[in-house]
Write a protein that holds these residues in place. Structure first.
Motif, mmCIF file in Angstrom:
data_model
loop_
_atom_site.group_PDB
_atom_site.id
_atom_site.type_symbol
_atom_site.label_atom_id
_atom_site.label_comp_id
_atom_site.label_asym_id
_atom_site.label_seq_id
_atom_site.Cartn_x
_atom_site.Cartn_y
_atom_site.Cartn_z
ATOM 1 N N GLN A 23 0.834 -1.206 0.000
ATOM 2 C CA GLN A 23 0.000 0.000 0.000
ATOM 3 C C GLN A 23 0.868 1.254 0.000
ATOM 4 N N LEU A 24 1.970 1.221 0.746
ATOM 5 C CA LEU A 24 2.877 2.368 0.753
ATOM 6 C C LEU A 24 3.470 2.592 -0.636
ATOM 7 N N ARG A 25 3.810 1.499 -1.322
ATOM 8 C CA ARG A 25 4.316 1.634 -2.700
ATOM 9 C C ARG A 25 3.235 2.197 -3.618
ATOM 10 N N TYR A 26 1.996 1.796 -3.394
ATOM 11 C CA TYR A 26 0.881 2.334 -4.178
ATOM 12 C C TYR A 26 0.755 3.833 -3.939
ATOM 13 N N TYR A 27 0.830 4.260 -2.678
ATOM 14 C CA TYR A 27 0.765 5.701 -2.387
ATOM 15 C C TYR A 27 1.901 6.440 -3.102
ATOM 16 N N GLU A 28 3.062 5.823 -3.136
ATOM 17 C CA GLU A 28 4.185 6.426 -3.851
ATOM 18 C C GLU A 28 3.868 6.528 -5.343
ATOM 19 N N ALA A 29 3.336 5.460 -5.925
ATOM 20 C CA ALA A 29 3.000 5.455 -7.353
ATOM 21 C C ALA A 29 1.939 6.505 -7.674
ATOM 22 N N GLN A 30 1.074 6.798 -6.707
ATOM 23 C CA GLN A 30 0.028 7.797 -6.904
ATOM 24 C C GLN A 30 0.523 9.217 -6.627
ATOM 25 N N GLY A 31 1.780 9.350 -6.224
ATOM 26 C CA GLY A 31 2.353 10.674 -5.963
ATOM 27 C C GLY A 31 2.023 11.214 -4.583
ATOM 28 N N LEU A 32 1.579 10.367 -3.669
ATOM 29 C CA LEU A 32 1.206 10.809 -2.331
ATOM 30 C C LEU A 32 2.376 10.761 -1.349
ATOM 31 N N LEU A 33 3.300 9.884 -1.583
ATOM 32 C CA LEU A 33 4.528 9.769 -0.787
ATOM 33 C C LEU A 33 5.714 9.881 -1.727
ATOM 34 N N GLU A 34 6.740 10.607 -1.292
ATOM 35 C CA GLU A 34 7.932 10.755 -2.124
ATOM 36 C C GLU A 34 9.167 10.409 -1.301
ATOM 37 N N PRO A 35 9.503 9.129 -1.253
ATOM 38 C CA PRO A 35 10.704 8.769 -0.496
ATOM 39 C C PRO A 35 11.963 9.156 -1.256
ATOM 40 N N GLY A 36 13.006 9.303 -0.505
ATOM 41 C CA GLY A 36 14.312 9.457 -1.124
ATOM 42 C C GLY A 36 14.870 8.063 -1.386
ATOM 43 N N ARG A 37 16.043 8.007 -1.945
ATOM 44 C CA ARG A 37 16.709 6.726 -2.186
ATOM 45 C C ARG A 37 18.067 6.774 -1.517
ATOM 46 N N GLY A 38 18.352 5.711 -0.771
ATOM 47 C CA GLY A 38 19.661 5.600 -0.150
ATOM 48 C C GLY A 38 20.697 5.229 -1.194
ATOM 49 N N VAL A 39 21.951 5.199 -0.800
ATOM 50 C CA VAL A 39 23.013 4.828 -1.730
ATOM 51 C C VAL A 39 22.828 3.405 -2.229
ATOM 52 N N ASN A 40 22.126 2.595 -1.444
ATOM 53 C CA ASN A 40 21.853 1.218 -1.838
ATOM 54 C C ASN A 40 20.610 1.104 -2.721
ATOM 55 N N GLY A 41 19.930 2.220 -2.969
ATOM 56 C CA GLY A 41 18.739 2.227 -3.811
ATOM 57 C C GLY A 41 17.435 1.991 -3.070
#
Length: 137
Positions: A23-41
């Motif tokens: 669900q968190l990934r879905y929120y990201e795909a919908q533009g509701l959450l914008e995580p950063g990416r660590g050096v490990n991706g």
């Protein structure tokens, strides 16, 4: 929500919010959450993401779509969430309320029609069966 510096991974955000990672990934795909990416991706979320997820869940409970929530996010503050007056806010909320009222009206009409069918059918069942027609030889 933009990430500045180190944050928590998606599994930790899931644990803190009680929301499944998919669900968190879905929120990201919908533009509701914008995580950063660590050096490990890996996705990295700030502590603010917990509040953002709580806001999303409450707005979904109110019947708003993820598209409407994304549109309204600039107006959303606090965990409740609180809604700050902004031009798009009232129009979107009123439109959603009209849509819900229309759905409720449709459901009430459907319910009445079903009640009518049940009443007619139950009355027919309570009548004595008609006598069979006499046979002629």
């Amino acid at each position: 929500m933009k990430v500045k510096g180190a944050g928590v991974l998606i599994g930790e955000l899931s644990r803190r919010t009680g929301i499944h990672t998919h669900q968190l990934r879905y929120y990201e795909a919908q533009g509701l959450l914008e995580p950063g990416r660590g050096v490990n991706g890996y996705r990295e979320y700030t502590d603010d993401a917990v509040r953002t997820v709580a806001q999303i869940r409450k707005l979904l409970e109110a019947g708003l779509s993820t598209q409407e929530i994304q549109f309204l996010q600039p107006c959303v503050t606090g965990a409740a969430p609180d809604l700050e007056p902004c031009p798009e806010l009232l129009d979107t909320l009123r439109a959603r309320l009209r849509g819900l009222d229309e759905q409720i009206d449709t459901l009430v009409r459907s319910r009445q029609v079903l009640h009518d069918y049940l009443d007619v059918t139950e009355r027919r069942m309570s009548r004595p069966a008609p006598e069979p027609a006499p046979e002629f030889s």
